[in-house]
Enzyme design. Structure first.
Site, mmCIF file in Angstrom:
data_model
loop_
_atom_site.group_PDB
_atom_site.id
_atom_site.type_symbol
_atom_site.label_atom_id
_atom_site.label_comp_id
_atom_site.label_asym_id
_atom_site.label_seq_id
_atom_site.Cartn_x
_atom_site.Cartn_y
_atom_site.Cartn_z
ATOM 1 N N ASP A 53 0.835 -1.207 0.000
ATOM 2 C CA ASP A 53 0.000 0.000 0.000
ATOM 3 C C ASP A 53 0.869 1.256 0.000
ATOM 4 O OD1 ASP A 53 -2.039 -1.732 0.129
ATOM 5 O OD2 ASP A 53 -2.775 -1.135 2.125
ATOM 6 N N PHE A 96 2.238 1.904 -3.424
ATOM 7 C CA PHE A 96 1.174 2.396 -4.299
ATOM 8 C C PHE A 96 0.904 3.876 -4.018
ATOM 9 C CE2 PHE A 96 -3.110 3.311 -5.639
ATOM 10 C CZ PHE A 96 -3.250 2.615 -6.824
ATOM 11 N N ASP A 97 0.739 4.206 -2.734
ATOM 12 C CA ASP A 97 0.450 5.593 -2.363
ATOM 13 C C ASP A 97 1.575 6.532 -2.774
ATOM 14 O OD1 ASP A 97 -1.929 4.837 -1.353
ATOM 15 O OD2 ASP A 97 -1.272 4.759 0.745
ATOM 16 N N SER A 123 -34.181 -5.131 -23.193
ATOM 17 C CA SER A 123 -34.451 -5.769 -21.905
ATOM 18 C C SER A 123 -34.722 -7.238 -22.190
ATOM 19 C CB SER A 123 -35.627 -5.103 -21.219
ATOM 20 O OG SER A 123 -36.701 -5.036 -22.113
ATOM 21 N N LEU A 124 -35.022 -8.004 -21.169
ATOM 22 C CA LEU A 124 -35.202 -9.442 -21.361
ATOM 23 C C LEU A 124 -36.633 -9.858 -21.078
ATOM 24 C CD1 LEU A 124 -32.035 -10.796 -19.528
ATOM 25 C CD2 LEU A 124 -32.427 -10.725 -21.983
ATOM 26 N N GLU A 174 -26.161 -17.197 -16.443
ATOM 27 C CA GLU A 174 -25.429 -16.255 -15.592
ATOM 28 C C GLU A 174 -26.350 -15.786 -14.484
ATOM 29 O OE1 GLU A 174 -24.303 -13.030 -18.180
ATOM 30 O OE2 GLU A 174 -23.516 -14.436 -19.653
ATOM 31 N N LYS A 206 -28.376 -13.179 -12.445
ATOM 32 C CA LYS A 206 -28.963 -11.890 -12.807
ATOM 33 C C LYS A 206 -28.750 -10.945 -11.627
ATOM 34 C CE LYS A 206 -33.053 -9.890 -14.930
ATOM 35 N NZ LYS A 206 -33.327 -8.790 -14.014
ATOM 36 N N ASP A 222 -28.868 -7.862 -9.311
ATOM 37 C CA ASP A 222 -29.920 -6.875 -9.098
ATOM 38 C C ASP A 222 -29.301 -5.494 -8.890
ATOM 39 O OD1 ASP A 222 -32.415 -5.921 -8.915
ATOM 40 O OD2 ASP A 222 -32.866 -6.746 -6.940
ATOM 41 N N GLU A 256 -23.422 -4.654 -15.031
ATOM 42 C CA GLU A 256 -24.318 -4.233 -13.962
ATOM 43 C C GLU A 256 -23.527 -3.604 -12.825
ATOM 44 O OE1 GLU A 256 -27.275 -4.987 -14.992
ATOM 45 O OE2 GLU A 256 -28.609 -4.861 -13.259
ATOM 46 N N TYR A 287 -20.859 -8.317 -18.527
ATOM 47 C CA TYR A 287 -21.347 -9.575 -19.100
ATOM 48 C C TYR A 287 -21.624 -9.546 -20.598
ATOM 49 C CZ TYR A 287 -25.573 -6.991 -17.718
ATOM 50 O OH TYR A 287 -26.510 -6.026 -17.509
ATOM 51 N N LYS A 319 -36.933 -15.553 -13.282
ATOM 52 C CA LYS A 319 -37.072 -14.698 -12.092
ATOM 53 C C LYS A 319 -37.338 -15.538 -10.859
ATOM 54 C CE LYS A 319 -37.649 -10.243 -13.353
ATOM 55 N NZ LYS A 319 -37.497 -9.048 -12.634
ATOM 56 N N CYS A 356 -59.618 5.998 19.334
ATOM 57 C CA CYS A 356 -58.205 6.261 19.044
ATOM 58 C C CYS A 356 -57.324 5.681 20.154
ATOM 59 C CB CYS A 356 -57.978 7.764 18.931
ATOM 60 S SG CYS A 356 -56.236 8.189 18.784
ATOM 61 N N CYS A 363 -55.753 8.923 22.082
ATOM 62 C CA CYS A 363 -56.516 9.936 22.826
ATOM 63 C C CYS A 363 -57.944 9.486 23.114
ATOM 64 C CB CYS A 363 -56.529 11.247 22.054
ATOM 65 S SG CYS A 363 -57.513 11.179 20.554
ATOM 66 N N CYS A 379 -58.656 9.367 13.312
ATOM 67 C CA CYS A 379 -58.917 10.030 14.583
ATOM 68 C C CYS A 379 -59.118 11.487 14.222
ATOM 69 C CB CYS A 379 -57.711 9.876 15.513
ATOM 70 S SG CYS A 379 -57.743 11.058 16.872
ATOM 71 N N CYS A 404 -54.988 15.381 19.384
ATOM 72 C CA CYS A 404 -54.466 14.048 19.685
ATOM 73 C C CYS A 404 -52.926 14.111 19.662
ATOM 74 C CB CYS A 404 -54.978 13.071 18.635
ATOM 75 S SG CYS A 404 -54.154 11.485 18.669
HETATM 76 S S1 IVH Z 1 -27.933 -9.570 -20.471
HETATM 77 C C1 IVH Z 1 -29.634 -8.643 -24.466
HETATM 78 N N1 IVH Z 1 -26.865 -10.544 -18.264
HETATM 79 O O1 IVH Z 1 -31.161 -7.580 -16.325
HETATM 80 C C2 IVH Z 1 -28.967 -8.906 -23.183
HETATM 81 N N2 IVH Z 1 -28.462 -8.800 -18.075
HETATM 82 O O2 IVH Z 1 -33.969 -7.535 -17.796
HETATM 83 C C3 IVH Z 1 -29.501 -8.085 -22.070
HETATM 84 N N3 IVH Z 1 -28.894 -8.071 -15.783
HETATM 85 O O3 IVH Z 1 -31.142 -4.669 -18.272
HETATM 86 C C4 IVH Z 1 -28.838 -8.137 -20.790
HETATM 87 N N4 IVH Z 1 -27.480 -9.450 -14.807
HETATM 88 O O4 IVH Z 1 -29.636 -4.728 -16.232
HETATM 89 C C5 IVH Z 1 -27.731 -9.658 -18.804
HETATM 90 N N5 IVH Z 1 -25.832 -11.462 -16.404
HETATM 91 C C6 IVH Z 1 -26.684 -10.590 -16.939
HETATM 92 C C7 IVH Z 1 -27.421 -9.688 -16.134
HETATM 93 C C8 IVH Z 1 -28.321 -8.824 -16.755
HETATM 94 C C9 IVH Z 1 -28.364 -8.470 -14.613
HETATM 95 C C10 IVH Z 1 -29.940 -7.024 -15.911
HETATM 96 C C11 IVH Z 1 -29.617 -5.946 -16.925
HETATM 97 C C12 IVH Z 1 -30.743 -5.965 -17.918
HETATM 98 C C13 IVH Z 1 -31.820 -6.679 -17.173
HETATM 99 C C14 IVH Z 1 -32.664 -7.447 -18.175
#
Ligand code: IVH
Length: 675
Positions: A32, A35-36, A81-82, A113, A115, A117, A177, A229, A316, A410, A413, A428, A433
């Protein structure tokens, strides 16, 4: 000079490499201190040669005072989106659709993979250097938040030299993500609690909030993390998702290693079920699994429908539930007098925290679900911090447990409760009160209202209990009792003085905040502003009839009824008089520069303005009756464009939206004066 220039270059390269080892590979190849030392050396040299500034220098990780502008940028490839699946059958259906879309007897492999959040992000590299980081936005264009993303330590600002040969295309895009690991999320909320700030409901919300902060130095303090990803490069050199994950990782990005290459849909199903059980073992939140056809050629054949690709889907997970015993139902009285039931539970661990209370919403819900004290119940976490009771486990109901009696008095009161027709809430109606008084005072002093710092929830309660305050007006008499306040054990001289200064300062709050602070039922911050701007003084608001009130845009009968009911009460009229005498604003300052010339005109602002800041421009437009929106559509009347205006300019041109400069805006406003 030559030497030092080279030195800067070498130091940057070295530090990029050390960063990668430390933050992505989590291995220490340098101490460290070392690095610093190097970082400091680089900082000094950069100070000496400001002309060699590089936004991607390792010194820029701490954020800078250049605040973000958040330009809108169009994605080169839309961010789709998926589609979602929720059970085994839907996964089998997905597999069948994939096979139907491919030449007969094609072999299909899937990559599964986790997903994550979090919040998705697109990172764009040119010449192996990070150029822009853009949010998903509406999928077509998003907001540029590069300065904020630079502060995330495991995002490579520059691809380490030795890694570049992995992908012989120097411009590419990676998507992934951003998220906040659970530990960081808990720490952040703990700090916010200490400061009396609103808590984030979940890691996802806190991530979304963090990456949109204006000050990148603040972003640098949040322990954000990232998994990448998805790789997009124009030369189409890559063949499969599993290859791409390897390439992304070898380039120096962080890839989640829990992915798997599955030979059949059954393996996919097994992966999904397995992770649904194991999700709690991870130090970050996942909400499902993403399933992708591995072969890029097959992905191309399958293509996309509407907003999501046919070659991928998400599985999901079910919302996390827990079973626990409901000991008691407590009736809470809010500031509006609404009495709401809260379940007191046997503490149980669910989705990252221990839960001992849950909301039951209202009496109808209790009756519908037949929830009783002593029942075993299932609780679930939704989008909020507060979990809810979803069902009673009736099979485990013990004998002799009686149906819940909805109170008619209430709990604070004892006055009779009232249920307005057509409403599910019970109220109430006693304005004195103590629970309501406390709630109203807490609202009055809160940040969005009078914003009296130092007068937090517990102090309000204490002042009410010790009879220092009964009404809002009493707050402004507190200075007369300074000596008594200092005597209160918890307070002391300094904090009483600070408090009295904060109270004095709150008198500067504009009329709309004062109106909001009064806590008139149904009047939120937005409607208070609209009413204040329209009527301009409390006297005209009091005199207005319902028709006049309902004429204000977005104000309906329930607000107008509530306003009239409030001002019809003599006690409230007296309160207003007292507050006026104390010096609060009950009038909007007559702004000489305000007109209605821009009424019904919608503006979008883009680029770097030179005459005034964005907020000033926005205020100018609104003061003259115009509206400001963040995205361009056919309904936009004007695009106010500064320097370096990007994709919004193109879009405005396409849609035929009139583009004006700051000077032209001034001209528009000048016309108003001569009209
Ligand atoms: S692939 C066309 N891979 O889920 C490919 N998405 O509903 C689209 N997410 O908007 C995305 N982990 O924010 C992909 N391993 C993963 C993910 C991932 C989270 C999110 C991402 C996307 C949403 C899809």
């Amino acid at each position: 000079m030559q030497d030092e220039q080279q030195k800067i270059k070498d130091l940057r390269e070295k530090l990029h490499k050390y960063n990668y080892h430390y933050y992505v590979l989590t291995e220490h190849i340098v101490s460290d201190q070392e690095f610093d030392k190097l970082l400091k050396e680089l900082e000094e040299l950069e100070k000496k040669y400001p002309e060699l500034h590089d936004p991607n220098s390792p010194t820029q990780r701490v954020g800078s005072d250049l605040s973000n502008i958040f330009n809108s940028i169009q994605h080169k490839t839309p961010m789709l989106s998926l589609s979602n699946t929720y059970d085994e059958q839907e996964l089998l259906d997905f597999d069948r659709r994939v096979r139907d879309g491919l030449p007969e007897n094609s072999e299909v492999e899937y990559v599964t993979e986790l997903k994550i959040d979090g919040v998705s992000i697109s990172l764009n590299y040119e010449n192996y250097e990070l150029k822009t980081a853009v949010t998903r936005g509406d999928g077509v264009s998003g907001e540029e938040i590069t300065n904020n993303i630079r502060t995330i330590k495991n995002v490579p600002l520059s691809i380490v030299k030795e890694k570049r040969e992995v992908l012989p295309v120097d411009s590419f895009e990676v998507r992934g993500e951003i998220f906040l690991p659970l530990e960081g999320f808990r720490e952040l909320n703990k700090e916010r609690e200490k400061k009396g700030e609103k808590l984030f409901a979940n890691p996802r919300n806190s991530t979304a909030g963090s990456i949109k902060l204006i000050d990148s130095r603040e972003v640098a303090k949040r322990p954000l993390d990232i998994f990448l990803y998805y790789l997009i490069e124009s030369e189409e050199k890559t063949k499969s998702q599993s290859d791409n994950l390897r390439i992304i990782s070898e380039l120096g990005f962080k890839v989640n290693t829990n992915y798997r290459l599955c030979k059949s849909i059954n393996e996919v199903i097994e992966y999904c079920n397995n992770w649904e059980l194991k999700r709690d073992e991870l130090p970050y939140e996942i909400d499902g699994v993403v399933i992708k056809v591995n072969n890029v050629k097959q992905q191309k054949i399958l293509g996309s429908i509407a907003k999501s690709p046919r070659w991928a889907t998400s599985f999901k997970f079910k919302a996390k539930q827990a079973k626990t015993k409901l000991h008691k139902i407590k009736w809470q009285v809010g500031r509006t007098g609404a009495v709401t039931p809260v379940a007191e539970l046997e503490p149980v661990f669910l989705a990252g925290s221990t839960i001992s209370r849950a909301t039951l919403h209202n009496t109808d819900e209790i009756e519908r679900k037949d929830i009783r004290e002593g029942d075993y119940v299932l609780i679930e976490k939704g989008g909020d911090v507060i979990p809810k009771v979803v069902a009673v486990v009736t099979s485990e109901r013990e004998e002799g447990i009686e149906k819940l009696v909805i109170p008619d008095a209430c709990p604070e009161c004892e006055s009779v409760l009232y249920k307005p027709e057509g409403e599910v809430a019970i109220y109430c109606e006693n304005p004195e009160c103590p629970a309501q008084v406390k709630g109203q005072l807490q609202h009055f002093v809160s940040r969005g209202a009078m914003d009296i710092e130092g007068l937090g929830e517990s102090l309000v309660d204490l002042f009410v209990e010790q009879n220092f305050i009964k009404t809002f007006a009493d707050i402004y008499d507190l200075h007369e009792r300074k000596e008594e306040l200092i005597e209160i054990e918890r307070l002391g001289q300094k904090s009483v003085e600070n408090l009295l200064t904060a109270i004095e300062k709150s008198k500067e709050k504009p009329f709309d905040k004062v109106l909001f602070a009064l806590g008139i039922r149904y009047i939120g911050a937005g409607s208070a502003r609209k009413l204040a701007e329209h009527f301009r003084s409390v006297e005209s608001l009091i005199e207005a009839d319902s028709e006049q009130i309902e004429n204000v845009p977005d104000i309906g009968p329930s607000i107008s009824e509530s306003v009239q009911r409030f001002f019809a009460d003599d006690k409230n009229k007296m309160l207003i008089e007292k507050l006026k005498n104390a010096g609060l604003n009950f009038k909007l300052e007559e702004a000489t520069d305000s007109t209605n010339i821009l009424a019904d005109k919608t503006f979008v602002i883009t680029g770097t303005l030179t005459e005034y800041t964005r907020d000033e421009a926005k205020e100018k437009i609104m003061k003259n009756g115009g509206k400001v929106s963040s995205s361009i559509s056919k309904k936009t009347d004007y695009l106010l464009a500064g320097e370096k205006a990007g994709s919004k300019l193109d879009k405005a041109n396409k849609l035929g939206v009139k583009i004006i400069s700051e000077i032209e805006l001034e001209e528009l406003l000048k016309n108003a004066e001569t009209d």
